[in-house]
Write an enzyme that holds these catalytic residues in place. Sequence first.
Site, PDB file in Angstrom:
ATOM      1  CD  GLU A 122      -2.555  -7.311   3.380  1.00 35.39           C
ATOM      2  OE1 GLU A 122      -2.109  -6.088   2.724  1.00 35.39           O
ATOM      3  OE2 GLU A 122      -2.867  -7.944   4.452  1.00 35.39           O
ATOM      4  N   GLY A 180       0.709  -4.724   0.726  1.00 39.08           N
ATOM      5  CA  GLY A 180      -0.580  -4.787  -0.014  1.00 39.08           C
ATOM      6  C   GLY A 180      -0.168  -5.256  -1.104  1.00 39.08           C
ATOM      7  CD  GLU A 224       2.044  -5.479   5.623  1.00 40.39           C
ATOM      8  OE1 GLU A 224       2.130  -6.500   5.922  1.00 40.39           O
ATOM      9  OE2 GLU A 224       0.754  -5.436   4.818  1.00 40.39           O
ATOM     10  CB  ALA A 257      -0.940  -0.547   1.029  1.00 39.41           C
TER      11      ALA A 257
HETATM   12  N1  DAK Z   1       4.587   2.847  -0.897  1.00 41.52           N
HETATM   13  C1  DAK Z   1       5.167   4.348  -1.293  1.00 41.52           C
HETATM   14  N2  DAK Z   1       6.189   5.209  -1.794  1.00 41.52           N
HETATM   15  C2  DAK Z   1       6.867   3.494  -2.164  1.00 41.52           C
HETATM   16  C3  DAK Z   1       6.896   2.369  -1.418  1.00 41.52           C
HETATM   17  C4  DAK Z   1       5.433   1.501  -0.682  1.00 41.52           C
HETATM   18  N3  DAK Z   1       4.979   0.744  -0.266  1.00 41.52           N
HETATM   19  N4  DAK Z   1       7.521   1.120  -1.262  1.00 41.52           N
HETATM   20  C5  DAK Z   1       8.545   2.373  -2.368  1.00 41.52           C
HETATM   21  N5  DAK Z   1       8.390   3.120  -2.866  1.00 41.52           N
HETATM   22  C6  DAK Z   1       8.739   4.742  -3.014  1.00 41.52           C
HETATM   23  C7  DAK Z   1      10.354   4.791  -2.667  1.00 41.52           C
HETATM   24  O1  DAK Z   1       9.561   5.509  -1.889  1.00 41.52           O
HETATM   25  C8  DAK Z   1      10.777   5.646  -4.160  1.00 41.52           C
HETATM   26  O2  DAK Z   1      10.467   6.222  -3.791  1.00 41.52           O
HETATM   27  P1  DAK Z   1      10.873   8.137  -3.922  1.00 41.52           P
HETATM   28  O3  DAK Z   1      12.009   8.283  -2.799  1.00 41.52           O
HETATM   29  O4  DAK Z   1      11.835   7.879  -5.275  1.00 41.52           O
HETATM   30  O5  DAK Z   1      10.483   9.689  -4.123  1.00 41.52           O
HETATM   31  C9  DAK Z   1      10.382   4.908  -5.139  1.00 41.52           C
HETATM   32  O6  DAK Z   1       9.736   3.414  -4.497  1.00 41.52           O
HETATM   33  C10 DAK Z   1      12.065   3.480  -5.121  1.00 41.52           C
HETATM   34  O7  DAK Z   1      11.670   3.104  -3.812  1.00 41.52           O
HETATM   35  P2  DAK Z   1      13.440   2.856  -3.388  1.00 41.52           P
HETATM   36  O8  DAK Z   1      14.246   3.839  -3.657  1.00 41.52           O
HETATM   37  O9  DAK Z   1      12.941   2.355  -1.751  1.00 41.52           O
HETATM   38  O10 DAK Z   1      13.638   1.403  -4.212  1.00 41.52           O
HETATM   39  P3  DAK Z   1      14.761  -0.429  -3.686  1.00 41.52           P
HETATM   40  O11 DAK Z   1      15.032  -0.624  -4.183  1.00 41.52           O
HETATM   41  O12 DAK Z   1      16.042   0.413  -3.097  1.00 41.52           O
HETATM   42  O13 DAK Z   1      13.663  -0.759  -2.466  1.00 41.52           O
HETATM   43  C11 DAK Z   1      11.863  -1.912  -1.550  1.00 41.52           C
HETATM   44  C12 DAK Z   1      13.037  -1.476  -2.909  1.00 41.52           C
HETATM   45  C13 DAK Z   1      10.792  -2.409  -1.925  1.00 41.52           C
HETATM   46  C14 DAK Z   1      12.504  -3.132  -1.135  1.00 41.52           C
HETATM   47  C15 DAK Z   1      11.376  -0.974  -0.920  1.00 41.52           C
HETATM   48  O14 DAK Z   1      11.327   0.356  -1.985  1.00 41.52           O
HETATM   49  C16 DAK Z   1      11.144  -0.874   0.195  1.00 41.52           C
HETATM   50  O15 DAK Z   1      10.878  -1.209   0.963  1.00 41.52           O
HETATM   51  N6  DAK Z   1       9.566  -0.205   0.399  1.00 41.52           N
HETATM   52  C17 DAK Z   1       8.759  -0.484   1.191  1.00 41.52           C
HETATM   53  C18 DAK Z   1       8.064  -2.066   1.359  1.00 41.52           C
HETATM   54  C19 DAK Z   1       7.336  -1.892   2.807  1.00 41.52           C
HETATM   55  O16 DAK Z   1       7.103  -1.670   3.326  1.00 41.52           O
HETATM   56  N7  DAK Z   1       5.427  -2.146   2.325  1.00 41.52           N
HETATM   57  C20 DAK Z   1       4.271  -3.164   3.209  1.00 41.52           C
HETATM   58  C21 DAK Z   1       3.544  -1.475   2.776  1.00 41.52           C
HETATM   59  S1  DAK Z   1       2.620  -1.252   4.322  1.00 41.52           S
HETATM   60  C22 DAK Z   1      -4.866  -1.563   4.242  1.00 41.52           C
HETATM   61  C23 DAK Z   1      -4.435  -2.859   2.964  1.00 41.52           C
HETATM   62  C24 DAK Z   1      -3.114  -3.082   3.146  1.00 41.52           C
HETATM   63  C25 DAK Z   1      -2.174  -2.346   3.625  1.00 41.52           C
HETATM   64  C26 DAK Z   1      -2.763  -1.357   4.522  1.00 41.52           C
HETATM   65  C27 DAK Z   1      -3.614  -0.905   5.003  1.00 41.52           C
HETATM   66  N8  DAK Z   1      -6.582  -1.600   4.564  1.00 41.52           N
HETATM   67  C28 DAK Z   1      -6.996  -1.224   3.162  1.00 41.52           C
HETATM   68  C29 DAK Z   1      -7.100  -1.343   5.749  1.00 41.52           C
HETATM   69  C30 DAK Z   1      -1.309  -2.307   3.346  1.00 41.52           C
HETATM   70  C31 DAK Z   1      -0.046  -1.698   4.122  1.00 41.52           C
HETATM   71  C32 DAK Z   1       1.033  -2.101   2.970  1.00 41.52           C
HETATM   72  O17 DAK Z   1       1.287  -2.335   2.198  1.00 41.52           O
END
Ligand code: DAK
Length: 264
Positions: free
Chosen positions: A118, A115, A138, A72
Site C-alpha cells: 500500500e 501495508g 491481510e 504494517a
Molecule cells: N510485522 C512485524 N514483524 C514482521 C513482519 C510484519 N509485517 N514481517 C516480518 N516480520 C519479522 C518476523 O517476525 C521476523 O522477526 P523475528 O522472528 O526474527 O523476531 C523477521 O521479521 C524476519 O521475518 P521471517 O523470519 O518471517 O522472514 P522470512 O524470510 O521467513 O519471511 C516474509 C519473510 C515477509 C514472507 C514473512 O516475514 C511474512 O510473511 N511476513 C508477514 C507479511 C504480512 O502478513 N504482511 C501483512 C501485514 S498486515 C492500517 C494500515 C495498514 C495495515 C493495517 C492497518 N491502518 C493504518 C488502519 C496493513 C496491514 C498489514 O500490512
Amino acid sequence: MNGIETETKCETLLVAQEGGVAVITLNRPDAMNALNAKLLSELNTVLDKCDADPEIGCVVLTGGEKAFAAGADIKEMKDKSFADAFNTDFIAPYDAIASHKKPLIAAVSGFALGGGMELAMICDMIIAADSAQFGQPEIQLGIMPGAGGTQRLTRAVGKAKAMDLCLTGRRIDAEEAERSGLVARVVPQTALMEETMKIASKIASFSQPAVAMIKKSINTSMATPLPEGIRQERHLFYSTFATEDQKEGMAAFTEKRKPDFKDR
Ligand code: DAK
C-alpha cells in the site's frame, strides 16, 4: 553532506541526498522493514522537509534487498481493540504520506506486502527489481487491507486481479506486476537504485511547478469523474503559461539549446 541529510536523524530511516534527489531508505532490517508508528511518523517528517526544500525535485523511497516492507507491524497492532484502531485513526499517517507535493518514486526490491504494498502504491510510480514480490496477505491474518489496498490496487490493475490478490493473499512477481499495470518499470536487482536515480534526477531537472502540476493532475484523475478531471487539467495547463519556465522551455526549443529552468 547535503541539507536534507545533515538536518535529519531518524531511528527507522536513512536519509541521503544526491543532487536534487532525496533518498529515503526504510531501515528496520530485523523486522523486514515492518511499518510501525515510529517509522510512519519519521517518514512524514522527512517528506515534510523535502516538500519545504526547494533544492529537492524528487524523492525516492526504498527498502532493503530482501524487503521493501513486509507490511504494517503485526507485533505492534496485534492487541489493538476496535476502539484503539478507530479512536486513534491509525490509518492517518498513510493519508498524510499521500498528501505530499514532491514526486515520490518507490524503488522496490524483495517483499512489498500488505501495508508495504500500500505504501508503494501511495508513491507516484513504482520501479521494481526483478526480485520484487507484491501481495495483500491481510486475508490470511483475518483482516483486510486498510491503507488503500482495495482502492488503489483496483484502480491500478482492475477488479479481477484486485479481487484475486486481496481474496487469496497470493503474491505476484515483478513481471506479473508490470504486466498488470502496477509498476512502471522492472529492472535487474543490481541496477535498481542506479536506474531509479536516473529517473528521479531527470524529473528533478525539470521545472518544479510543471512537475507538481502534472502530479496533481494525474492524481486528480484517480478521484474525479472525467469531465471534472479534464476541467482541472485545463486550468492547470493554462497556469503553466504564467511561469517563467514555460517561456524558457519554449525559447530554448526554438533557439536549439538546453532549457535553464528556475522553478518559477
Ligand atoms: N510485522 C512485524 N514483524 C514482521 C513482519 C510484519 N509485517 N514481517 C516480518 N516480520 C519479522 C518476523 O517476525 C521476523 O522477526 P523475528 O522472528 O526474527 O523476531 C523477521 O521479521 C524476519 O521475518 P521471517 O523470519 O518471517 O522472514 P522470512 O524470510 O521467513 O519471511 C516474509 C519473510 C515477509 C514472507 C514473512 O516475514 C511474512 O510473511 N511476513 C508477514 C507479511 C504480512 O502478513 N504482511 C501483512 C501485514 S498486515 C492500517 C494500515 C495498514 C495495515 C493495517 C492497518 N491502518 C493504518 C488502519 C496493513 C496491514 C498489514 O500490512
